[in-house]
Design a protein around this motif. Structure first.
Motif, PDB file in Angstrom:
ATOM      1  N   LYS A 133       0.824  -1.210   0.000  1.00 45.24           N
ATOM      2  CA  LYS A 133       0.000   0.000   0.000  1.00 45.24           C
ATOM      3  C   LYS A 133       0.861   1.265   0.000  1.00 45.24           C
ATOM      4  CE  LYS A 133      -1.505   2.602   2.972  1.00 45.24           C
ATOM      5  NZ  LYS A 133      -1.693   4.026   3.305  1.00 45.24           N
ATOM      6  N   LYS A 134       1.877   1.296   0.873  1.00 50.32           N
ATOM      7  CA  LYS A 134       2.701   2.501   1.021  1.00 50.32           C
ATOM      8  C   LYS A 134       3.508   2.767  -0.256  1.00 50.32           C
ATOM      9  CE  LYS A 134       5.896   4.582   4.340  1.00 50.32           C
ATOM     10  NZ  LYS A 134       7.278   4.152   4.085  1.00 50.32           N
ATOM     11  N   GLN A 135       4.076   1.708  -0.827  1.00 46.01           N
ATOM     12  CA  GLN A 135       4.852   1.870  -2.066  1.00 46.01           C
ATOM     13  C   GLN A 135       3.991   2.436  -3.187  1.00 46.01           C
ATOM     14  OE1 GLN A 135       6.893  -1.507  -3.692  1.00 46.01           O
ATOM     15  NE2 GLN A 135       8.189  -1.760  -1.884  1.00 46.01           N
ATOM     16  N   LEU A 136       2.786   1.890  -3.301  1.00 45.84           N
ATOM     17  CA  LEU A 136       1.875   2.333  -4.353  1.00 45.84           C
ATOM     18  C   LEU A 136       1.476   3.796  -4.136  1.00 45.84           C
ATOM     19  CD1 LEU A 136       0.199   1.413  -6.816  1.00 45.84           C
ATOM     20  CD2 LEU A 136      -1.631   0.789  -5.228  1.00 45.84           C
ATOM     21  N   GLU A 137       1.168   4.127  -2.884  1.00 45.78           N
ATOM     22  CA  GLU A 137       0.754   5.491  -2.544  1.00 45.78           C
ATOM     23  C   GLU A 137       1.883   6.489  -2.860  1.00 45.78           C
ATOM     24  OE1 GLU A 137      -0.754   5.716   1.472  1.00 45.78           O
ATOM     25  OE2 GLU A 137      -0.468   7.886   1.545  1.00 45.78           O
ATOM     26  N   GLU A 138       3.097   6.165  -2.433  1.00 47.66           N
ATOM     27  CA  GLU A 138       4.224   7.074  -2.667  1.00 47.66           C
ATOM     28  C   GLU A 138       4.521   7.229  -4.156  1.00 47.66           C
ATOM     29  OE1 GLU A 138       6.650   6.400   1.538  1.00 47.66           O
ATOM     30  OE2 GLU A 138       7.465   5.591  -0.315  1.00 47.66           O
ATOM     31  N   ALA A 139       4.414   6.133  -4.893  1.00 46.45           N
ATOM     32  CA  ALA A 139       4.686   6.182  -6.334  1.00 46.45           C
ATOM     33  C   ALA A 139       3.665   7.083  -7.031  1.00 46.45           C
ATOM     34  CB  ALA A 139       4.649   4.776  -6.918  1.00 46.45           C
ATOM     35  N   ILE A 140       2.393   6.942  -6.644  1.00 48.34           N
ATOM     36  CA  ILE A 140       1.349   7.780  -7.265  1.00 48.34           C
ATOM     37  C   ILE A 140       1.550   9.248  -6.872  1.00 48.34           C
ATOM     38  CG2 ILE A 140      -1.136   8.213  -7.432  1.00 48.34           C
ATOM     39  CD1 ILE A 140      -1.542   5.193  -6.949  1.00 48.34           C
ATOM     40  N   GLU A 141       1.923   9.470  -5.614  1.00 56.26           N
ATOM     41  CA  GLU A 141       2.165  10.851  -5.175  1.00 56.26           C
ATOM     42  C   GLU A 141       3.271  11.512  -5.999  1.00 56.26           C
ATOM     43  OE1 GLU A 141       0.733  10.834  -0.500  1.00 56.26           O
ATOM     44  OE2 GLU A 141       2.860  10.696  -0.990  1.00 56.26           O
ATOM     45  N   LYS A 154      -5.674  12.045  -7.638  1.00 55.66           N
ATOM     46  CA  LYS A 154      -6.085  12.595  -6.342  1.00 55.66           C
ATOM     47  C   LYS A 154      -7.077  11.664  -5.656  1.00 55.66           C
ATOM     48  CE  LYS A 154      -8.254  16.406  -4.128  1.00 55.66           C
ATOM     49  NZ  LYS A 154      -9.008  15.345  -3.454  1.00 55.66           N
ATOM     50  N   PHE A 155      -8.034  11.171  -6.416  1.00 55.38           N
ATOM     51  CA  PHE A 155      -9.050  10.287  -5.828  1.00 55.38           C
ATOM     52  C   PHE A 155      -8.421   8.987  -5.330  1.00 55.38           C
ATOM     53  CE2 PHE A 155     -12.495  12.229  -8.817  1.00 55.38           C
ATOM     54  CZ  PHE A 155     -12.476  13.375  -8.057  1.00 55.38           C
ATOM     55  N   LEU A 156      -7.474   8.479  -6.115  1.00 56.92           N
ATOM     56  CA  LEU A 156      -6.810   7.236  -5.750  1.00 56.92           C
ATOM     57  C   LEU A 156      -5.980   7.439  -4.468  1.00 56.92           C
ATOM     58  CD1 LEU A 156      -6.981   4.551  -7.185  1.00 56.92           C
ATOM     59  CD2 LEU A 156      -4.974   5.165  -8.533  1.00 56.92           C
ATOM     60  N   ILE A 157      -5.289   8.569  -4.391  1.00 61.32           N
ATOM     61  CA  ILE A 157      -4.470   8.861  -3.204  1.00 61.32           C
ATOM     62  C   ILE A 157      -5.356   8.995  -1.959  1.00 61.32           C
ATOM     63  CG2 ILE A 157      -2.984  10.617  -2.124  1.00 61.32           C
ATOM     64  CD1 ILE A 157      -1.750  11.073  -4.929  1.00 61.32           C
ATOM     65  N   ASP A 158      -6.493   9.700  -2.099  1.00 57.59           N
ATOM     66  CA  ASP A 158      -7.436   9.836  -0.967  1.00 57.59           C
ATOM     67  C   ASP A 158      -7.774   8.470  -0.378  1.00 57.59           C
ATOM     68  OD1 ASP A 158      -7.670  12.556  -1.160  1.00 57.59           O
ATOM     69  OD2 ASP A 158      -9.587  12.539  -2.238  1.00 57.59           O
ATOM     70  N   MET A 159      -8.047   7.527  -1.242  1.00 57.72           N
ATOM     71  CA  MET A 159      -8.422   6.188  -0.782  1.00 57.72           C
ATOM     72  C   MET A 159      -7.253   5.502  -0.086  1.00 57.72           C
ATOM     73  SD  MET A 159     -10.722   4.948  -3.987  1.00 57.72           S
ATOM     74  CE  MET A 159     -12.353   5.681  -4.193  1.00 57.72           C
ATOM     75  N   LEU A 180     -14.109  -1.443   1.459  1.00 60.33           N
ATOM     76  CA  LEU A 180     -14.100  -1.556   0.003  1.00 60.33           C
ATOM     77  C   LEU A 180     -14.140  -0.141  -0.561  1.00 60.33           C
ATOM     78  CD1 LEU A 180     -16.255  -3.888  -2.205  1.00 60.33           C
ATOM     79  CD2 LEU A 180     -16.207  -1.450  -2.686  1.00 60.33           C
ATOM     80  N   TYR A 181     -13.220   0.130  -1.476  1.00 54.69           N
ATOM     81  CA  TYR A 181     -13.263   1.397  -2.201  1.00 54.69           C
ATOM     82  C   TYR A 181     -13.431   1.082  -3.683  1.00 54.69           C
ATOM     83  CZ  TYR A 181     -11.573   3.724   2.000  1.00 54.69           C
ATOM     84  OH  TYR A 181     -11.461   4.207   3.261  1.00 54.69           O
ATOM     85  N   LEU A 182     -14.178   1.933  -4.351  1.00 57.76           N
ATOM     86  CA  LEU A 182     -14.383   1.747  -5.785  1.00 57.76           C
ATOM     87  C   LEU A 182     -14.115   3.084  -6.470  1.00 57.76           C
ATOM     88  CD1 LEU A 182     -17.301  -0.040  -7.550  1.00 57.76           C
ATOM     89  CD2 LEU A 182     -16.928   2.371  -7.999  1.00 57.76           C
ATOM     90  N   ILE A 183     -13.440   3.030  -7.598  1.00 60.17           N
ATOM     91  CA  ILE A 183     -13.158   4.264  -8.343  1.00 60.17           C
ATOM     92  C   ILE A 183     -13.341   4.021  -9.836  1.00 60.17           C
ATOM     93  CG2 ILE A 183     -10.660   3.727  -8.166  1.00 60.17           C
ATOM     94  CD1 ILE A 183     -10.125   6.747  -8.431  1.00 60.17           C
ATOM     95  N   LEU A 184     -14.004   4.965 -10.496  1.00 69.60           N
ATOM     96  CA  LEU A 184     -14.194   4.847 -11.944  1.00 69.60           C
ATOM     97  C   LEU A 184     -12.939   5.310 -12.668  1.00 69.60           C
ATOM     98  CD1 LEU A 184     -17.828   6.101 -12.727  1.00 69.60           C
ATOM     99  CD2 LEU A 184     -16.992   3.786 -12.315  1.00 69.60           C
ATOM    100  N   PRO A 185     -12.590   4.653 -13.760  1.00 72.62           N
ATOM    101  CA  PRO A 185     -11.405   5.087 -14.507  1.00 72.62           C
ATOM    102  C   PRO A 185     -11.698   6.328 -15.352  1.00 72.62           C
ATOM    103  CG  PRO A 185     -12.400   3.198 -15.576  1.00 72.62           C
ATOM    104  CD  PRO A 185     -13.231   3.476 -14.363  1.00 72.62           C
TER     105      PRO A 185
END
Lengths: 366, 366
Positions: A258-266, A320-325, A356-361
């Motif tokens: 989770k942390k790696q993914l979050e930092e990479a997106i940031e 931004k939406f992905l990071i919020d989650m 559960l989080y859901l996000i539209l592409p």
């Protein structure tokens, strides 16, 4: 009206009530905080008609009565008081607050104009630990809409019964869901409240060990937290059947840190600082998620190793939406589920179904 | 250009240099941060032509060279790097930064357009302990003007010699002066630098025990703090003879508890929250200072006990300016000196002459 009370208790009550002062322009009287001195209690209240917060404190009351004074001023003022007894006096529509050797005289607003705010006093409601309620609200509320699109999108649905509590918030683009197994006192409820009201209620839970009582009546929900009562209008209507929105089958399953993914997106969003949209592209292929973003400044390619089951996929999101989650997930590892580049992505725990989080592409530019 | 360096050192250098990025719109090239790789050193530099900051760090340089890239982006970006080695490569006017398995590619600005920034390398200057310099600057700098009234009002005068350093800042309404007895290395200097430059220099003193070297040359002052060099243009002209502004005789001398006075004035300003001016009235009479303020909301009367020598006096001030001064005083008790309601008030320590603040009164409405 005349009474003595402790400045620290007065400050606490005023600052809690002040959270319900109107954010937007409203009736002028609602800019005020209402004091009611009765028996041996002082009630401090503010409201924007949708959300009302009231706190009752002990006071040595000499003359009973009511008064309304400027909410913003009194909230600033009580923060600056030293720990001491204050004497409050209302005469001729003027309030005098005497503290130490000092005195402030304030023009009161007309208490008769203050709209009646109904609070439930006797009712016994559903009881839930403050920590659990606060956590659930905070972890989904950011998925609600903040604009004026559809009223239902501005709300959050709380459902409790049979030892389970769920909280859901969603708008047209994302959804947040949390579930907890909690011992309930035999009661159940189901309501949709405005996200602002729930957010303020969550913030007012100072002590996570405290028990919060939730009472539903007509179009209102009330939260009792010790001496503080928070009442909010409900949002009318039936909540969106979110279970129908969540796909039941997926073609790609990704397990990631989770942390790696979050930092990479940031980092990937940094290159978008001067862009209008925060679009990033995820390329899911053998053993990695490649995250790319580009703008006039240049481009970034981040690579996160991951466990992948299923076919390769390219999909784009509002970063931004992905990071919020991701920020609202405490787990070390998470699972992401995909169908194709135009279907929603779902984020779940590796084990269990607590959230559960859901996000539209977003559409990928050709 | 090609080199390897540690991400933490790169981040430190970039974030320090970034403090000199232009605050207002300037030549586009100055929006960039300049990297120069030479020998075994990487120099990171930013400038708004008035203030320039440069930091030199160790790097494993494979190909020497220069490049300029977006300052705001790189400053955001280095904050998000994990502790690791990064590889930086410039080719075809594109900079590639590789870190872990990731890569960012940036469009470079044209390094040839970057104006030459002169730094003094060899000169031996005046040495002063970082803590002392930082403290003096921070305690007077807020008295300088921030608008474009008179250039001299935007500066701060630093004078050092004979074991004494003084710092003075003033504008048309207030003055701040600090003096320290400091062992100097036989050097002396006297200059007027823009308050922004001195403020950034003070902030960059991370370790108060470090020695700062100050070098004056032509129209510039340079501060050397370890590997960081800060150079600023000076403000031309002779500084205002502030000793002439400070009255030498007073008719009222007040000794007060600094914290009590500060808190009383802070509370008194609260009632002015919707007013344009922050005017408060001080009434100095037997044993007390009475502070009053009024607005449409009401009025406040604060009473601070004080030791008073001299006649009674009523005088008004801009409360914000008075609070700024009091906040920057560490003493428990202070002395305030007055002449009459139209002459400046002077604040000094009860003993010694380490600091002096002066503030002009405001007209009292009849």
């Amino acid at each position: 009206m005349k009474f003595f009370c402790e400045s620290t208790e007065l400050a606490d009550a005023v600052l809690k009530a002040a959270k319900a002062l109107p954010v937007k322009k409203q009736m002028p009287i609602l800019e005020g905080i209402k004091f009611r001195a009765e028996g041996d209690k002082l009630t401090v209240l503010a409201s924007d008609l949708e959300l009302s917060i009231q706190k009752v404190i002990k006071a040595d009351i000499k003359i009973e009565g009511e008064a309304v004074i400027s909410g913003r001023f009194i909230a600033d003022f009580v923060k600056k008081l030293n720990n001491d007894t204050v004497e409050i006096n209302v005469n001729d529509n003027k309030m005098t607050i005497a503290y130490e050797d000092n005195k402030v005289t304030l023009q009161c607003l007309n208490a008769d104009e203050y709209p009646p705010i109904l609070m439930f006093d006797e009712e016994k409601g559903l009881e839930i630990k403050g920590k659990e309620l606060k956590d659930m609200i905070e972890k989904v509320i950011f998925c609600a809409a903040t604009d004026d699109s559809r009223p239902i999108y501005k709300g959050c649905n709380i459902e409790a019964g049979d030892g389970t509590v769920t909280a859901v918030a969603l708008n047209g683009v994302r959804l947040g869901y949390h579930k907890k197994e909690i011992e309930l006192n035999g009661k159940s409820l189901n309501f949709i409240a405005p996200s602002r009201s729930l957010s303020e209620a969550a913030k007012l839970i100072d002590n996570p060990e405290d028990i919060v009582e939730i009472i539903l009546q007509k179009n209102n929900v009330q939260f009792n937290l010790g001496g503080t009562k928070i009442i909010s209008r409900l949002i009318d209507g039936k909540y969106i059947d979110y279970k129908k929105i969540v796909p039941s089958e997926y073609s790609v399953e990704v397990t990631a840190d989770k942390k790696q993914l979050e930092e990479a997106i940031e980092r990937a969003t940094l290159i978008l600082r001067e862009e209008k949209s925060d679009i990033i592209k995820l390329e899911i292929k053998e053993k990695v998620i490649e995250i790319t973003s580009k703008s006039e400044l240049g481009n970034i390619k981040e690579t996160v190793t991951a466990g992948i089951k299923g076919k390769d996929l390219i999909i784009a999101f509002n970063a931004k939406f992905l990071i919020d989650m991701l920020r609202n997930i405490d787990d070390e590892y998470i699972k992401l589920y995909f169908i194709n580049s135009t279907s929603p992505c779902v984020i779940k725990p590796v084990e269990g179904d607590e959230y559960l989080y859901l996000i539209l592409p977003m559409k990928i530019a050709a």
